[in-house]
Write a protein that holds these residues in place. Structure first.
Motif, PDB file in Angstrom:
ATOM      1  N   LEU A 142       0.853  -1.190   0.000  1.00  0.00           N
ATOM      2  CA  LEU A 142       0.000   0.000   0.000  1.00  0.00           C
ATOM      3  C   LEU A 142       0.886   1.237   0.000  1.00  0.00           C
ATOM      4  N   ARG A 143       0.419   2.278  -0.611  1.00  0.00           N
ATOM      5  CA  ARG A 143       1.114   3.565  -0.524  1.00  0.00           C
ATOM      6  C   ARG A 143       0.360   4.372   0.529  1.00  0.00           C
ATOM      7  N   ILE A 144       0.975   4.532   1.685  1.00  0.00           N
ATOM      8  CA  ILE A 144       0.353   5.258   2.789  1.00  0.00           C
ATOM      9  C   ILE A 144       0.993   6.636   2.880  1.00  0.00           C
ATOM     10  N   VAL A 145       0.161   7.662   2.891  1.00  0.00           N
ATOM     11  CA  VAL A 145       0.658   9.034   2.928  1.00  0.00           C
ATOM     12  C   VAL A 145       0.040   9.769   4.108  1.00  0.00           C
ATOM     13  N   GLU A 146       0.649  10.868   4.474  1.00  0.00           N
ATOM     14  CA  GLU A 146       0.122  11.737   5.510  1.00  0.00           C
ATOM     15  C   GLU A 146      -0.115  13.102   4.902  1.00  0.00           C
ATOM     16  N   THR A 147      -1.269  13.687   5.164  1.00  0.00           N
ATOM     17  CA  THR A 147      -1.542  15.025   4.670  1.00  0.00           C
ATOM     18  C   THR A 147      -1.357  16.021   5.799  1.00  0.00           C
ATOM     19  N   GLN A 148      -0.990  17.230   5.438  1.00  0.00           N
ATOM     20  CA  GLN A 148      -0.818  18.293   6.416  1.00  0.00           C
ATOM     21  C   GLN A 148      -1.509  19.538   5.900  1.00  0.00           C
ATOM     22  N   VAL A 149      -1.988  20.345   6.842  1.00  0.00           N
ATOM     23  CA  VAL A 149      -2.619  21.608   6.498  1.00  0.00           C
ATOM     24  C   VAL A 149      -1.638  22.711   6.841  1.00  0.00           C
ATOM     25  N   THR A 150      -1.528  23.670   5.976  1.00  0.00           N
ATOM     26  CA  THR A 150      -0.634  24.798   6.215  1.00  0.00           C
ATOM     27  C   THR A 150      -1.344  26.083   5.832  1.00  0.00           C
TER      28      THR A 150
END
Length: 191
Positions: A142-150
């Motif tokens: 799986l390609r697991i990513v983390e998103t961030q808000v800026t």
């Protein structure tokens, strides 16, 4: 090679140890654009690495050391002979791991994969494999990513706000007809 298939590197699918790994096929693929790429452009912008896949042909046996240890423990603890055989238990564990659809680690003799899921699980059962479980497991990462808000700095703190500021609502824009260059298909006097 035969010795490696059995003992040297501890191989596993999740928490399930693989006593005999007959064959492993690793696939790492690069997705490359079919569109033309301008000369001098960054080529790595036009290709990306797909998630790795591995196909494992592995086996378990009712005469495996883990099966015999479980049988001995059951007999000496007063439980008598176990009702289910070892290979049925392993097969049930593999099916449960697939059904769970939770990422797990896979260890082979070449490399370790994390965040894997079963893409396919095939079992071969015939007269030659009566007390053995022969499995072909196809696993994909799986390609697991983390998103961030800026947040962007305030518009007044930016050197070139027109190029770097957040988008602004500037109202509705109306299209105006353009005059083609001389020799175009619409004469300038027709407007």
């Amino acid at each position: 090679m035969i010795l490696d298939m059995i003992t040297l590197v501890p191989k596993s699918i999740g928490s399930i140890t693989i006593p005999v790994l007959i064959e492993e096929a690793h696939q790492d693929e690069l997705q490359i654009t079919e569109h033309p790429v301008e000369k001098g452009a960054e080529i790595n912008d036009h290709a990306f690495k797909r998630q790795p896949e591995v196909v494992l042909k592995c086996g378990w046996s009712n005469s495996d050391l883990a099966a015999l240890a479980g049988l001995a423990q059951s007999i000496f603890s007063g439980g008598g002979l176990p009702s289910a055989d070892y290979i049925s238990t392993v097969y049930s564990q593999l099916l449960a791991l697939q059904e769970l659809r939770e990422p797990f680690d896979v260890v082979t003799s070449l490399r370790m994969y994390d965040s894997m899921l079963f893409k396919g699980l095939a079992v071969l059962k015939d007269q030659k494999t009566g007390a053995a479980l022969s499995v072909t497991a196809t696993l994909k990462q799986l390609r697991i990513v983390e998103t961030q808000v800026t947040t962007l700095p305030p518009r007044e703190n930016q050197a070139d706000p027109a190029a770097t500021a957040e988008t602004q609502n500037t109202g509705v824009k109306a299209a105006t007809p353009a005059t083609p260059a001389p020799g175009g298909s619409v004469p300038p006097t027709s407007m």
